[in-house]
Motif scaffolding. Structure first.
Motif: not given
Length: 491
Positions: A235-258
């Motif tokens: 399973v591969r991450i296909s989309d890390f989501g969006t990031f707002k340039e005018d906001g704070p810095s952060y890591w962003h991406g999906p989680t998988l839970t079982r």
């Protein structure tokens, strides 16, 4: 034309020309005798053999400083490597340069000698012969001039406590032999064997888990967003989501839970993964990425976990962290021989909890799922020992809008351990397990994980094929398919 000399995959005659090669006959032999009391007679006690020493004279022309430094770099190895001479291109020896390599220089001409230490003084065929077990029997034909080590490959078609490979009086055995009076051994139970392909996607939930890194830090927290793609056995991450340039810095991406079907007090978890830079070669060191694998209890408390992170856009560097509960217990950095920004990192993490003992093993894998590097740490923690694992959570993330990394999870296996005494954990096999034993290094691998403890104490240590024809058998309380592989050996 100069004699070809390939060492560790590098052609040395691009730097030098061989002028003389002294390979001797076989290995140095030392005969041992014992003088009998009150007699001039001596009794022969046998012999020992040592590594062979081959001497190779060479010359170099022009650009001597550059070539001398280039040769030094090629010879700078930390273990014996394959050495192949052009007059026998179908054979190799395991060799390492020894001592100094002096070079005398006269204007544009340099001369020197390399002393090669040849392990056991033996040559090996580059061709691999394979002999399959049919009805648990295999016939091996060795046309070499010496006994040859055998690689063992076996895939279990049922559960088994042990398996042995027999040749006349020689038995090499793996697993656990349990006798009637050994009632303390409690069988372990495999609760998950997940190939992480489309077949298993319904077992996982997207974006319901929480990351470990700075999840509750207000506006600068890690964000859960994005999507994954299920393909074949990964399973591969296909989309890390969006990031707002005018906001704070952060890591962003999906989680998988079982969620596990039951809470586990004691367990071993194995996860294979990939964290790889993409794009053009020159841009790969700029890639950043975060990968987490965490185990939590039913109340979402962290039990233990692991993470990889590349947060340096100026060079390829990856740190790894081991966690018990909420606390990081170790931080390290992948060594240069592992971290190649052209290929990234492909490996596995093995995490084990038995009572108050927490163990971590991080391993880099090369082709064929062979271990290339590993680190293992063990800690004790009484408070976290009271927690039981109920949930597996993955997190993969991109930093701001920096170049992301290919992030994949490719295998998940969880085994329930039914004892709090690690000395009583039986090392058994489950249906689908793959056993591989490297005949030359004598290393044992289970599903790509090195574990020499699977070798039964008291059995033979090596499986070898004598010259000529020999018969081998499988002896097991379960069922397995397999084959032997051999490189013929020459004195």
């Amino acid at each position: 034309m100069s004699l070809s000399v390939m060492f560790d995959g590098n052609e040395l005659n691009e730097i030098l020309d061989v002028t003389d090669l002294r390979r001797n006959v076989g290995s140095p032999r030392t005969n041992n005798f014992q003088r009998m009391s009150s007699s001039q007679l001596q009794r022969y006690l046998g012999y020992t053999k040592d590594n062979a020493v081959w001497e190779m004279d060479f010359k170099m022309k022009n650009d001597l400083i550059e070539k001398r430094r280039g040769l030094a770099a090629l010879l700078n190895v930390d273990e014996p490597k394959e050495l192949i001479f052009g007059d026998e291109p179908d054979k190799y020896v395991m060799a390492v340069p020894d001592g100094e390599t002096p070079v005398t220089e006269q204007v544009f001409l340099g001369k020197g000698t390399i002393q090669w230490i040849v392990v056991n003084g033996k040559s090996y065929s580059k061709d691999i012969k394979q002999f399959s077990f049919i009805d648990d029997e295999a016939t091996v034909f060795n046309n070499g001039t010496d006994d040859a080590p055998l690689d063992i490959h076996a895939t279990f078609t049922s559960d088994a406590d042990s398996i042995g490979f027999v040749q006349e009086e020689e038995v090499v055995q793996f697993g656990t032999t349990i006798t009637e009076d050994e009632d303390d051994f409690v069988p372990s139970e495999r609760v998950i064997r997940d190939g992480m392909g489309p077949t298993y996607r319904n077992e996982w939930k997207l974006n319901v888990g929480r990351p470990r890194f700075k999840y509750d830090y207000g506006e600068g927290s890690s964000r859960v967003t994005g999507n994954v793609r299920w393909v074949e056995s990964k399973v591969r991450i296909s989309d890390f989501g969006t990031f707002k340039e005018d906001g704070p810095s952060y890591w962003h991406g999906p989680t998988l839970t079982r969620n596990l079907t039951e809470s586990l007090d004691n367990f071993t978890a194995y996860h294979r993964f990939k964290l790889k830079p993409g794009g053009k070669r020159k841009n790969r060191p700029k890639s950043l990425g975060l990968l987490e694998i965490n185990y939590l209890d039913a109340d979402s408390n962290f039990v233990m976990g692991f993470s990889l992170k590349d947060n340096n856009p100026n060079k390829a560097t990856i740190m790894y962290d081991f966690f018990i509960g909420d606390h990081r217990v170790f931080r390290g950095y992948l060594p240069n021989k592992v971290l190649d920004y052209t290929t990234g990192i492909f490996g596995y993490i093995e995490m084990t909890k038995i009572g108050n003992e927490f163990s971590f093993k991080l391993c880099h894998l090369k082709e064929g799922f062979r271990e290339n590097w590993s680190v293992k740490k063990t800690y004790h923690n009484d408070s976290v020992a009271m927690l039981s694992a109920k949930t597996i959570n993955f997190y993969g993330a991109q930093w701001k809008q920096f170049r992301d990394m290919i992030t994949e999870w490719t295998s998940t296996t969880v085994t329930k351990i039914n004892t709090e005494d690690d000395t009583l954990v039986p090392l058994v096999f489950y249906e689908g397990d793959e056993l591989f034993v490297d005949g030359q290094s004598n290393r044992v691998y289970i599903n790509g994980i090195r574990d020499d403890n699977y070798r039964v104490i008291g059995s033979s240590q090596f499986l070898t094929a004598p010259t000529g024809q020999s018969e081998f058998s499988i002896v097991s309380d379960g069922e397995a398919d397999g084959y032997l592989e051999m490189r013929e050996c020459y004195l």
